[in-house]
Structure formats: C-alpha cells, structure tokens
Write a protein that holds these residues in place. Structure first.
Motif, short mmCIF file in Angstrom:
data_model
loop_
_atom_site.label_atom_id
_atom_site.label_comp_id
_atom_site.label_asym_id
_atom_site.label_seq_id
_atom_site.Cartn_x
_atom_site.Cartn_y
_atom_site.Cartn_z
N ARG A 1 -31.95 20.58 1.52
CA ARG A 1 -31.84 19.12 1.67
C ARG A 1 -31.05 18.75 2.92
N LEU A 2 -29.94 19.42 3.14
CA LEU A 2 -29.12 19.12 4.31
C LEU A 2 -29.87 19.45 5.61
N TRP B 1 -21.87 22.06 4.43
CA TRP B 1 -22.26 22.60 3.12
C TRP B 1 -21.09 23.32 2.47
N HIS C 1 -30.45 12.06 -3.97
CA HIS C 1 -29.87 11.60 -2.70
C HIS C 1 -30.74 10.53 -2.03
N ASP D 1 -32.59 17.26 -6.46
CA ASP D 1 -31.50 17.03 -5.53
C ASP D 1 -31.91 16.02 -4.46
N LEU E 1 -34.41 21.82 -5.80
CA LEU E 1 -34.44 20.97 -4.61
C LEU E 1 -35.00 19.59 -4.90
N ALA F 1 -29.31 22.77 -1.97
CA ALA F 1 -28.57 21.80 -1.15
C ALA F 1 -28.70 22.11 0.33
N ASP G 1 -28.80 26.32 -7.22
CA ASP G 1 -28.51 24.91 -6.93
C ASP G 1 -27.85 24.74 -5.56
N ASP G 2 -26.98 25.67 -5.21
CA ASP G 2 -26.35 25.61 -3.88
C ASP G 2 -27.36 25.87 -2.78
#
Length: 313
Positions: free
Chosen positions: A218-219, A291, A23, A19, A16, A215, A211-212
């Motif tokens: 983060r979203l 996502w 961004h 990532d 995270l 995300a 890794d997914d």
C-alpha cells in the motif's frame, strides 16, 4: 486512488485489499472464481471476473485504474512442475499492464522474492540496492531465475513513464492461513515425526507477518518513487534451528539436525531451501516509506499455534 489488484484473494492480497480500503482507496480486483469474488466483495473490493490469461481484461482494468498491484502468479501450475510456463505468463501479464500504464506516471507495484535470488554470498545481508544487475532484464524467460529477471525488468519500465516498484517478500511471510514455506515445514515435520534443521541450523531466513507485508505494498502505491525496490522484512534473519525448535514444540515432536544429503527424506522439496542463509535488511524501505511493522514475529506465530492444525498444498 482507484487501485486494481491481481491476486487480491490470495495470501498477501487478502490482507492488502482491506488495508487499501481502510485507507480510503477504491479497489478493483481480479477474480478467477465466484469463491474469490465473494471474498473480495466481503473485503470491500469490486471483483473483475477473469484470470491472468485474460489479457484484454487486464489491460482494461489497468487503463481505468490509478495504480496497479500485481500479486497474482500461477502457483498451481508452478507447484505442478510447470514453473517456466508460470514465469513466462507472469512476464506477459506484467507487460500488458505496463502497456496500459505507459506514459501515465501511475504506479505499478509488483511482488518478488528475496531468498536465493540475489546471488549474494552466505552471511551477507541483502539490501534493497542488491540484485538490480542490468543483465537479462528484457530477454526471453527461461531457467530458475525467471522471477528475479522479471523483477529487474519491472524496474526498467520506469523509463516508460510508469511509477514502478518491486516489493521483495521473505520466504517466511507468515500468519494464520499461510500455505507457503512455513506451513510446508510444519507439514513435513508432522509427516516425518521430527522437526529437522540442516547442519547446525545457524542459517537465517528473513521474515514478516502477512499484514505488515501488505502495508508495504500500500505504501509503495501511495509513495513509491519510480524504479524503487522495497523489502517487506520485519526480522532480518531468524535461525532455522530456532524455527525447527518452535515447530517441534508446537507439534510435540523431537527436533533433530540432519545432513544436507539426508534432508530430503525429512523435508521433501523444502530441503533445497531450508539450509540457505539469506538475511535481509529493510532499513531503506523503512526510511523511504515510514513503514513500521507491528505484527508478531515468526517464532511468536509458531508458538501461538497459528500453524498447528494447518494443512499445506
């Protein structure tokens, strides 16, 4: 945004933090050791020395941030037989973070789990709206459902002017460097000399690459609506028989079916989970956050050798 992360050098946190940085976010992260601090600096974060017990540090870091992601949990004492204490300390830390964020409309994103906490019948696909029952949302912590009760409590904090959301992680949050359920299953197979599944092995676990999963957090920071639940699920349900076969192939071991009564001899503590059926959907999460998971699947990770030489806790 300036994002404060607990557990930033942990399993999901170590994906995270970079990532978030990639961004455009500025990241501060709790570091309870110099080793963690070195890892965080390398990932582009500013370490904040302290632990989940340093409540004043948590409060200050949250106050000066635009968003908070709480991934930290005392796994060391939980796995050492003090789960209730770890769960109580987790609720305390969350409430301290919430006190600092109250009335700001800033984001507070908290990690939770999917398997075994939603109370759904076997075979029912868990969805984001499930498991949000109002009971035991803010009462004292006790018993095996502690983290699920804490997650429900987090959702109520939206009433205090916080943009809260809960991200539920599958038990198979996998990838190189994992030391969770998948690594435990591999280690158990190596120790027993066989890769085991329970019964016909048709029971399913949801899965996602680390890794997914990162995300999704983060979203949620960037877009999550107050009181949201998100599922970091890339694969709705992978049959455990297929997982055992992939483990066996990777280790060169036979694959066997065992009765539930005999499972502990082959799987240790994992026997209590390995036979559970808990598929889960992320349809609402994908729609809300846009996502699209891109990492390898659970079986692909095992077949690629990500766990072959790996130890677990």
């Amino acid at each position: 945004m300036r994002v404060f992360v607990t557990g930033g050098s942990g399993w999901v946190g170590s994906a995270l933090v970079p990532d978030l940085v990639a961004h455009g976010h500025e990241v501060t992260a709790l570091a309870r050791s110099e080793t963690s601090a070195v890892r965080l600096r390398a990932a582009g974060a500013l370490p904040v020395p302290g632990s989940l017990d340093d409540l004043g540090t948590l409060a200050t870091a949250a106050t000066t941030a635009d968003a908070v992601v709480h991934l930290g949990f005392k796994h060391d004492i939980a796995f050492g037989g003090q789960y209730d204490r770890a769960a109580r300390d987790d609720r305390t830390a969350i409430d301290v973070l919430a006190d600092s964020l109250a009335g700001t409309r800033k984001a507070l994103v908290v990690a939770s789990g999917i398997l075994g906490v939603l109370g759904l019948a076997p075979g029912v696909v868990a969805r984001e709206e499930d498991g949000r029952a109002a009971h035991d949302q803010s009462g004292p912590i006790s018993g095996g459902g502690d983290r699920a009760a804490t997650a429900r409590h987090v959702l109520t904090l939206a009433q205090r002017g916080i943009r809260t959301s809960v991200v539920r992680l599958p038990p198979a949050t996998h990838g190189a460097g994992d030391n969770g359920f998948t690594a435990t299953a591999v280690a158990a197979a190596r120790a027993a000399g066989v890769a085991a599944y329970i019964g016909d092995g048709g029971n399913r676990w949801p899965a996602v690459h680390r890794d997914d999963a990162a995300a999704v957090f983060r979203l949620a920071v960037e877009q999550g609506a107050p009181g949201s639940v998100f599922h970091a699920v890339a694969e709705e349900g992978v049959a455990i028989r297929l997982v055992a076969q992939a483990i066996g192939a990777g280790l060169g071991l036979p694959v066997v079916s065992v009765d539930a009564a005999d499972a502990r001899a082959h799987l240790g503590f994992l026997a209590g989970f390995w036979g559970l059926d808990g598929p889960a959907s992320a349809e609402a999460t994908r729609a809300a956050l846009g996502w699209t998971p891109a990492g390898p699947g659970w079986l692909d990770d095992l077949r690629a050798g990500s766990y072959r030489d790996q130890a677990t806790r």
